[in-house]
Design a protein around this motif. Structure first.
Motif, PDB file in Angstrom:
ATOM      1  N   ARG A  27      29.259  28.528  33.335  1.00 40.41           N
ATOM      2  CA  ARG A  27      30.135  27.603  32.938  1.00 40.41           C
ATOM      3  C   ARG A  27      29.127  26.265  32.525  1.00 40.41           C
ATOM      4  O   ARG A  27      29.221  25.567  31.550  1.00 40.41           O
ATOM      5  N   PHE A  42      34.537  23.458  28.536  1.00 44.83           N
ATOM      6  CA  PHE A  42      35.875  24.290  29.038  1.00 44.83           C
ATOM      7  C   PHE A  42      35.800  24.495  30.618  1.00 44.83           C
ATOM      8  O   PHE A  42      34.808  24.320  31.267  1.00 44.83           O
ATOM      9  N   THR A  46      38.788  29.321  32.362  1.00 45.05           N
ATOM     10  CA  THR A  46      38.572  29.834  31.085  1.00 45.05           C
ATOM     11  C   THR A  46      37.340  30.566  31.052  1.00 45.05           C
ATOM     12  O   THR A  46      37.262  31.674  30.302  1.00 45.05           O
ATOM     13  N   TRP A  50      35.839  34.880  30.154  1.00 40.34           N
ATOM     14  CA  TRP A  50      35.093  35.245  28.962  1.00 40.34           C
ATOM     15  C   TRP A  50      34.055  36.031  29.383  1.00 40.34           C
ATOM     16  O   TRP A  50      33.079  36.560  28.408  1.00 40.34           O
ATOM     17  N   GLN A  61      32.959  32.996  21.688  1.00 37.67           N
ATOM     18  CA  GLN A  61      34.288  32.720  22.030  1.00 37.67           C
ATOM     19  C   GLN A  61      34.630  31.296  22.331  1.00 37.67           C
ATOM     20  O   GLN A  61      35.965  30.778  21.812  1.00 37.67           O
ATOM     21  N   ALA A  62      33.768  30.548  22.710  1.00 36.58           N
ATOM     22  CA  ALA A  62      33.623  28.851  22.857  1.00 36.58           C
ATOM     23  C   ALA A  62      33.950  28.322  21.379  1.00 36.58           C
ATOM     24  O   ALA A  62      34.979  27.432  21.402  1.00 36.58           O
ATOM     25  N   ARG A  64      35.126  30.011  18.915  1.00 36.02           N
ATOM     26  CA  ARG A  64      36.369  30.172  17.975  1.00 36.02           C
ATOM     27  C   ARG A  64      37.676  29.406  18.674  1.00 36.02           C
ATOM     28  O   ARG A  64      38.350  29.045  18.129  1.00 36.02           O
ATOM     29  N   ARG A  65      37.526  29.140  20.182  1.00 32.90           N
ATOM     30  CA  ARG A  65      38.676  28.562  20.842  1.00 32.90           C
ATOM     31  C   ARG A  65      38.727  27.214  20.303  1.00 32.90           C
ATOM     32  O   ARG A  65      39.956  26.562  20.044  1.00 32.90           O
ATOM     33  N   GLN A  66      37.680  26.431  19.784  1.00 35.75           N
ATOM     34  CA  GLN A  66      37.811  25.047  19.327  1.00 35.75           C
ATOM     35  C   GLN A  66      37.856  24.860  17.674  1.00 35.75           C
ATOM     36  O   GLN A  66      37.672  24.020  17.044  1.00 35.75           O
ATOM     37  N   GLY A  67      37.992  26.296  17.022  1.00 34.53           N
ATOM     38  CA  GLY A  67      37.829  26.350  15.784  1.00 34.53           C
ATOM     39  C   GLY A  67      36.607  25.752  14.962  1.00 34.53           C
ATOM     40  O   GLY A  67      36.974  25.230  13.922  1.00 34.53           O
TER      41      GLY A  67
END
Length: 239
Positions: A27, A42, A46, A50, A61-62, A64-67
């Motif tokens: 993290r 994050f 969370t 992942w 993943q990180a 994609r999670r925030q677009g």
């Protein structure tokens, strides 16, 4: 029912979530990389969910999670920053799971051990060194290319070849579905540990596996299946 390990000649351990509780450090490395790019960070729960597919998948993943569009240049910058933070402090916030040091010390003169992980090899070696587990390992097999990542059998097959054992005699010990599926694909038996990140219930349905509740259970089962000579028992306390 006790697992019979008399047919096992070597053990392959997953790293994150199996040997070490490295989620706090992963993290920290991820958030430090995201911070440099002005992106959202994050929380630990969370990030922990992942973990398992390596840093490139974690970064994706990180994003994609925030677009955020994950263009290659951005992903490469994030990965370089992630690696730099990890190598600077591989296990500053996490640590070895309870009972693992004793397990590794107890197995060291009984069976050869390797690490098979989706973490790239340089990062994996750094974490193992910080955990004082590296000297006990006969090899470290990290996913240095996407095609090598578990559930692909590549790393387990490479470990078996290097150790000179048949895959059927190499026990894969891990905490998630990727570990069990890789073992199944490689023809290795598998053990699913209860203390890791992989979601024990979900992983249990991935492929057949022996369920291990504690490191002590694994150590005792190996000792019962492959007795250690008395003169060796006094030398297994060092890692």
């Amino acid at each position: 029912m006790t697992k019979d390990l008399r047919g096992i000649d070597a053990i392959a351990f997953d790293l994150d979530g199996t040997l070490v509780d490295s989620a706090p450090d992963i993290r920290e490395a991820l958030n430090a990389a995201l911070r440099q790019e002005g992106l959202a960070r994050f929380d630990l729960d969370t990030v922990r969910a992942w973990i398992g597919d390596g840093p490139d998948a974690l970064i994706l993943q990180a994003l994609r999670r925030q677009g955020v569009p994950g263009d290659e240049a951005l992903r490469l910058r994030l990965r370089r920053a992630f690696d730099a933070v990890t190598l600077a402090a591989p296990l500053q916030f996490g640590g070895v799971f309870e009972g693992i040091a004793e397990l590794v010390a107890g197995l060291r003169r009984t069976l050869p051990m390797v690490v098979v992980t989706n973490k790239p090899t340089p990062l994996a070696r750094a974490v193992l060194d910080a955990a004082s587990l590296l000297p006990a390992m006969a090899g470290v097999y990290g996913a240095d290319a996407a095609a090598q990542r578990k559930p692909a059998p590549f790393l387990l097959q490479a470990a078996a070849r290097q150790l000179g054992v048949e895959p059927a005699r190499l026990l894969m010990v891990g905490d998630g579905p990727a570990d069990l599926l890789a073992a199944h694909a490689a023809g290795c038996p598998a053990a699913l540990v209860a203390w890791g990140y992989g979601g024990h219930a979900a992983a249990a349905g991935a492929a057949p596996a022996w369920r291990v509740a504690t490191p002590q259970q694994l150590l005792l089962t190996v000792r019962e299946s492959r007795p250690v000579r008395r003169d060796e028992e006094t030398t297994t306390t060092r890692v």
